[in-house]
Design an enzyme around this catalytic site. Structure first.
Site, mmCIF file in Angstrom:
data_model
loop_
_atom_site.group_PDB
_atom_site.id
_atom_site.type_symbol
_atom_site.label_atom_id
_atom_site.label_comp_id
_atom_site.label_asym_id
_atom_site.label_seq_id
_atom_site.Cartn_x
_atom_site.Cartn_y
_atom_site.Cartn_z
ATOM 1 N N ASN A 1 93.635 20.447 -82.198
ATOM 2 C CA ASN A 1 94.088 21.757 -81.689
ATOM 3 C C ASN A 1 95.101 22.411 -82.633
ATOM 4 O O ASN A 1 95.130 23.638 -82.760
ATOM 5 C CB ASN A 1 94.710 21.616 -80.292
ATOM 6 C CG ASN A 1 93.669 21.364 -79.219
ATOM 7 O OD1 ASN A 1 93.739 20.392 -78.493
ATOM 8 N ND2 ASN A 1 92.672 22.223 -79.127
ATOM 9 N N ASN B 1 93.311 25.919 -83.344
ATOM 10 C CA ASN B 1 93.859 26.977 -82.486
ATOM 11 C C ASN B 1 94.656 28.038 -83.246
ATOM 12 O O ASN B 1 94.371 29.231 -83.111
ATOM 13 C CB ASN B 1 94.657 26.357 -81.342
ATOM 14 C CG ASN B 1 93.749 25.612 -80.369
ATOM 15 O OD1 ASN B 1 92.831 24.916 -80.774
ATOM 16 N ND2 ASN B 1 93.982 25.753 -79.083
ATOM 17 N N GLU C 1 99.644 28.443 -75.627
ATOM 18 C CA GLU C 1 100.250 27.103 -75.481
ATOM 19 C C GLU C 1 100.684 26.546 -76.840
ATOM 20 O O GLU C 1 100.956 25.355 -76.960
ATOM 21 C CB GLU C 1 99.247 26.152 -74.816
ATOM 22 C CG GLU C 1 98.934 26.523 -73.372
ATOM 23 C CD GLU C 1 97.975 25.537 -72.708
ATOM 24 O OE1 GLU C 1 96.834 25.418 -73.169
ATOM 25 O OE2 GLU C 1 98.393 24.886 -71.731
ATOM 26 N N ASN D 1 96.463 20.729 -71.729
ATOM 27 C CA ASN D 1 96.555 20.585 -73.180
ATOM 28 C C ASN D 1 98.014 20.589 -73.602
ATOM 29 O O ASN D 1 98.890 21.000 -72.845
ATOM 30 C CB ASN D 1 95.836 21.747 -73.876
ATOM 31 C CG ASN D 1 94.330 21.527 -73.909
ATOM 32 O OD1 ASN D 1 93.850 20.423 -73.689
ATOM 33 N ND2 ASN D 1 93.595 22.582 -74.199
ATOM 34 N N LYS E 1 93.816 14.561 -79.927
ATOM 35 C CA LYS E 1 93.350 15.903 -79.533
ATOM 36 C C LYS E 1 94.304 16.969 -80.066
ATOM 37 O O LYS E 1 93.880 18.024 -80.528
ATOM 38 C CB LYS E 1 93.226 15.987 -78.008
ATOM 39 C CG LYS E 1 92.778 17.369 -77.515
ATOM 40 C CD LYS E 1 92.300 17.323 -76.084
ATOM 41 C CE LYS E 1 92.147 18.711 -75.467
ATOM 42 N NZ LYS E 1 91.422 19.682 -76.270
ATOM 43 N N SER F 1 91.062 28.448 -77.045
ATOM 44 C CA SER F 1 91.871 28.891 -75.906
ATOM 45 C C SER F 1 93.031 29.769 -76.376
ATOM 46 O O SER F 1 93.425 30.710 -75.674
ATOM 47 C CB SER F 1 92.388 27.678 -75.130
ATOM 48 O OG SER F 1 93.135 26.834 -75.971
ATOM 49 N N ALA G 1 85.817 25.725 -68.429
ATOM 50 C CA ALA G 1 85.726 26.701 -67.336
ATOM 51 C C ALA G 1 86.596 27.901 -67.696
ATOM 52 O O ALA G 1 87.551 27.768 -68.458
ATOM 53 C CB ALA G 1 86.206 26.076 -66.027
HETATM 54 N N1 LIG Z 1 89.839 26.234 -69.142
HETATM 55 C C1 LIG Z 1 89.355 25.203 -69.820
HETATM 56 O O1 LIG Z 1 88.141 25.135 -70.102
HETATM 57 C C2 LIG Z 1 90.248 24.082 -70.245
HETATM 58 C C3 LIG Z 1 91.621 24.147 -70.064
HETATM 59 N N2 LIG Z 1 92.388 23.065 -70.432
HETATM 60 C C4 LIG Z 1 93.828 23.084 -70.223
HETATM 61 O O2 LIG Z 1 94.069 23.030 -68.811
HETATM 62 C C5 LIG Z 1 95.280 23.742 -68.498
HETATM 63 C C6 LIG Z 1 94.970 24.836 -67.481
HETATM 64 O O3 LIG Z 1 94.086 25.745 -68.106
HETATM 65 P P1 LIG Z 1 93.257 26.832 -67.284
HETATM 66 O O4 LIG Z 1 92.815 26.286 -65.989
HETATM 67 O O5 LIG Z 1 92.239 27.359 -68.225
HETATM 68 O O6 LIG Z 1 94.369 27.931 -67.045
HETATM 69 P P2 LIG Z 1 94.357 29.126 -65.975
HETATM 70 O O7 LIG Z 1 95.247 30.177 -66.527
HETATM 71 O O8 LIG Z 1 92.955 29.482 -65.611
HETATM 72 O O9 LIG Z 1 95.020 28.461 -64.695
HETATM 73 C C7 LIG Z 1 96.386 28.192 -64.593
HETATM 74 C C8 LIG Z 1 96.751 28.428 -63.165
HETATM 75 O O10 LIG Z 1 98.122 28.060 -62.977
HETATM 76 C C9 LIG Z 1 98.689 29.004 -62.090
HETATM 77 N N3 LIG Z 1 100.150 29.010 -62.195
HETATM 78 C C10 LIG Z 1 100.922 29.378 -63.248
HETATM 79 N N4 LIG Z 1 102.222 29.281 -62.927
HETATM 80 C C11 LIG Z 1 102.270 28.844 -61.638
HETATM 81 C C12 LIG Z 1 103.313 28.575 -60.725
HETATM 82 N N5 LIG Z 1 104.592 28.736 -61.073
HETATM 83 N N6 LIG Z 1 102.999 28.159 -59.467
HETATM 84 C C13 LIG Z 1 101.710 28.005 -59.093
HETATM 85 N N7 LIG Z 1 100.658 28.259 -59.912
HETATM 86 C C14 LIG Z 1 100.946 28.675 -61.169
HETATM 87 C C15 LIG Z 1 98.084 30.307 -62.530
HETATM 88 O O11 LIG Z 1 98.273 31.265 -61.514
HETATM 89 P P3 LIG Z 1 98.230 32.856 -61.855
HETATM 90 O O12 LIG Z 1 96.801 33.138 -62.150
HETATM 91 O O13 LIG Z 1 98.732 33.446 -60.605
HETATM 92 O O14 LIG Z 1 99.119 33.043 -63.037
HETATM 93 C C16 LIG Z 1 96.640 29.889 -62.730
HETATM 94 O O15 LIG Z 1 95.947 29.975 -61.506
HETATM 95 C C17 LIG Z 1 95.795 24.284 -69.831
HETATM 96 O O16 LIG Z 1 96.703 23.365 -70.374
HETATM 97 C C18 LIG Z 1 94.534 24.342 -70.694
HETATM 98 O O17 LIG Z 1 94.801 24.283 -72.079
HETATM 99 C C19 LIG Z 1 91.850 21.935 -70.965
HETATM 100 C C20 LIG Z 1 90.502 21.833 -71.150
HETATM 101 C C21 LIG Z 1 89.599 22.898 -70.840
HETATM 102 C C1 LIG Z 2 88.626 22.036 -78.944
HETATM 103 C C2 LIG Z 2 89.037 23.500 -78.778
HETATM 104 C C3 LIG Z 2 89.568 24.036 -80.070
HETATM 105 C C4 LIG Z 2 87.759 24.192 -78.378
HETATM 106 O O1 LIG Z 2 87.840 25.575 -78.391
HETATM 107 C C5 LIG Z 2 90.094 23.593 -77.715
HETATM 108 O O2 LIG Z 2 90.480 22.602 -77.133
HETATM 109 C C6 LIG Z 2 90.793 24.868 -77.403
HETATM 110 O O3 LIG Z 2 90.226 25.928 -77.635
HETATM 111 O O4 LIG Z 2 91.937 24.791 -76.924
#
Ligand SMILES: NC(=O)C1=CN([C@@H]2O[C@H](COP(=O)(O)OP(=O)(O)OC[C@H]3O[C@@H](n4cnc5c(N)ncnc54)[C@H](OP(=O)(O)O)[C@@H]3O)[C@@H](O)[C@H]2O)C=CC1
Ligand SMILES: CC(C)(CO)C(=O)C(=O)O
Length: 325
Positions: A216, A220, A294, A123, A212, A282, A153
Site C-alpha cells: 500500500n 496508494n 488513510e 487498513n 500489506k 482506495s 466493497a
Molecule cells: N472498501 C473496501 O473494499 C476495503 C476497505 N478496507 C479498509 O476497511 C476500512 C473501512 O473501509 P470502508 O468500509 O471502505 O470505509 P467506509 O467509509 O465505507 O466506512 C466507514 C464507516 O465508518 C463510519 N464512521 C466514521 N466515523 C465514525 C464514528 N465516529 N462513529 C461511527 N461510525 C463512524 C462511517 O460513517 P459515515 O458514512 O457517517 O462517515 C462509515 O459508515 C478502511 O480501513 C479501509 O481501508 C480494507 C479492504 C477493502
Molecule cells: C491493494 C490495493 C492497492 C488495491 O487497490 C489496496 O489495498 C488499496 O487500494 O487500498
C-alpha cells in the site's frame, strides 16, 4: 458457503452458514466493509453502533450477478440491525477508516467492559497501538485483535429510502490475530478464541499487516499523485521506474527495521498492481471524493518508523507533500 481447502473462508455476502453457536457481534463503522461483514453474519446476533445511537439501522447490499460461485443473478438485500444498548458482546468489530478509530470508540466507553474481544478490521498501521494504549489507559480488559481483508466493497447512491447502498465488489480473504504489542515476540500466539465466521485466525498478524502495508505504501501514494488506475503503474513506461524506486525505498527501510518481506517488494507490488489493474486505489478514490485519506496510517506510519532510526524517506516525503498541496 465458499471455502478453500483449509479452514479459510472466502468472504461472500450472506452465502455462508455458521458452523458455530450464534455469537453476539457489534459493528462500529457501518460503511462498505461493515455492511459486507454484517451480511456475512446474518446467522448471528449482530448490533450496529451508529454515530447517532439510533435504535435501528437499515442496511442495503447489492451483489452483482456471478459474484459468488452459487449466485447466478444480481441480488439486492435489505435488512435491519438493532442499535447496541450495552448487551454483552463476544466481538466488537470496528470497520471505520483508520483515522476515525478512537473518535468512534470513545462515545461507547461506558459499554466497553461488556465487550470480550475488539477487532480492528482496517487498513493502515499505528491505530492498533493507539487503541491498545487507550484500552490500557481506561483499564479495559477487552482483548484487542487486528485484521486485514482483501474483500472489496464500495458505497454508492441508490434509489432506496436510505439513499445509498453497498456494492459487493469481490470476494477475498480476511485474517486476524491478537494484537498485544507491535513487537511480534510479545504477541499472544496461543489465543484460541474463535473468530467471527469468515475470518481466518493467524498467529503473526503484525508481520502480515506489514507485508500489506509495504504494498500500500507504494501503490496508494503513487496512484493518487499520478491519478491513475493501479495497472498503469506497470503498463506505463513513465510510471514503472517510479514504482521501482519507491519500492526500493520502502524495502530498504524494512531491512533497517528487521521487518522481513516474503518476496522482493518491487515484484510483489507489480503483481498486486496487475491483479487489480482496473481498480482505483482506495487513496485515489478518497481523493476524488474529497474524503480524508488513510495515508497518515500507511506512509506516515513508515515515516515515523524511519525517523525512530534517524532515517528519512525522501520519495515518500515528496509524494506526501504533493498530496497535501
Ligand atoms: N472498501 C473496501 O473494499 C476495503 C476497505 N478496507 C479498509 O476497511 C476500512 C473501512 O473501509 P470502508 O468500509 O471502505 O470505509 P467506509 O467509509 O465505507 O466506512 C466507514 C464507516 O465508518 C463510519 N464512521 C466514521 N466515523 C465514525 C464514528 N465516529 N462513529 C461511527 N461510525 C463512524 C462511517 O460513517 P459515515 O458514512 O457517517 O462517515 C462509515 O459508515 C478502511 O480501513 C479501509 O481501508 C480494507 C479492504 C477493502
Ligand atoms: C491493494 C490495493 C492497492 C488495491 O487497490 C489496496 O489495498 C488499496 O487500494 O487500498
Amino acid at each position: 458457503m465458499t471455502t478453500s481447502s483449509s479452514s479459510v473462508y472466502h468472504v461472500s455476502p450472506s452465502s455462508q452458514r455458521s458452523p458455530q453457536a450464534p455469537l453476539s457481534i457489534g459493528l462500529l463503522g457501518m460503511g462498505a466493509v461493515g455492511t459486507l461483514m454484517a451480511s456475512h453474519w446474518r446467522q448471528h446476533k449482530v448490533f450496529a453502533l451508529p454515530r447517532d445511537h439510533k435504535s435501528v439501522l437499515t442496511l442495503n447490499l447489492f451483489t452483482p450477478a456471478a459474484q459468488t460461485a452459487e449466485q447466478q443473478t444480481a441480488e439486492h438485500q435489505q435488512w435491519q440491525l438493532p442499535c447496541w444498548q450495552g448487551e454483552p458482546l463476544d466481538w466488537l468489530v470496528l470497520t471505520t477508516k483508520a483515522g476515525d478509530t478512537l473518535t468512534a470508540l470513545k462515545p461507547w466507553l461506558n459499554h466497553l467492559p461488556r465487550v470480550n474481544n475488539l477487532l480492528l478490521l482496517q487498513n493502515g498501521m499505528g491505530q492498533q497501538q493507539q487503541c491498545a494504549d487507550w484500552l490500557a489507559q481506561h483499564r479495559l480488559h477487552t482483548k484487542l485483535w487486528a485484521g486485514i481483508s482483501t474483500a472489496g466493497a464500495y458505497r454508492r447512491a441508490a434509489n432506496n429510502p436510505q439513499g445509498s447502498e453497498v456494492v459487493f465488489a469481490g470476494a477475498g480473504q480476511t485474517i486476524a490475530g491478537r494484537w498485544a504489542q507491535e513487537n511480534p515476540a510479545d504477541n499472544d500466539n496461543t489465543d484460541t478464541t474463535p473468530l467471527p465466521p469468515g475470518i481466518e485466525s493467524v498467529r503473526d498478524i503484525p508481520a502480515r499487516m506489514r507485508e500489506k502495508l509495504a504494498v500500500n505504501a507504494v501503490i496508494n501514494p503513487l496512484t493518487a499523485v499520478l491519478r491513475c488506475h493501479n495497472g498503469e503503474l506497470v503498463s506505463n513506461p513513465l510510471y514503472l521506474p517510479q514504482l521501482q524506486a519507491l519500492a526500493a525505498e520502502v524495502a530498504d527501510l524494512y531491512q533497517q527495521l528487521h521487518w522481513p518481506l516474503s518476496q522482493d517488494l518491487s515484484e510483489r507490488v507489480q503483481q498486486v498492481a496487475q491483479a487489480t489493474a482496473a481498480n482505483r486505489s482506495s487513496t485515489l478514490q478518497d481523493i476524488l471524493a474529497a474524503r480524508p485519506t488513510e495515508l497518515v496510517f500507511i506512509c506516515g506510519y513508515l515515516q515515523q518508523q524511519a525517523q525512530s532510526l534517524g532515517l528519512t524517506l525522501p520519495l515518500t516525503a515528496r509524494l506526501m507533500r504533493q498530496l497535501s498541496d
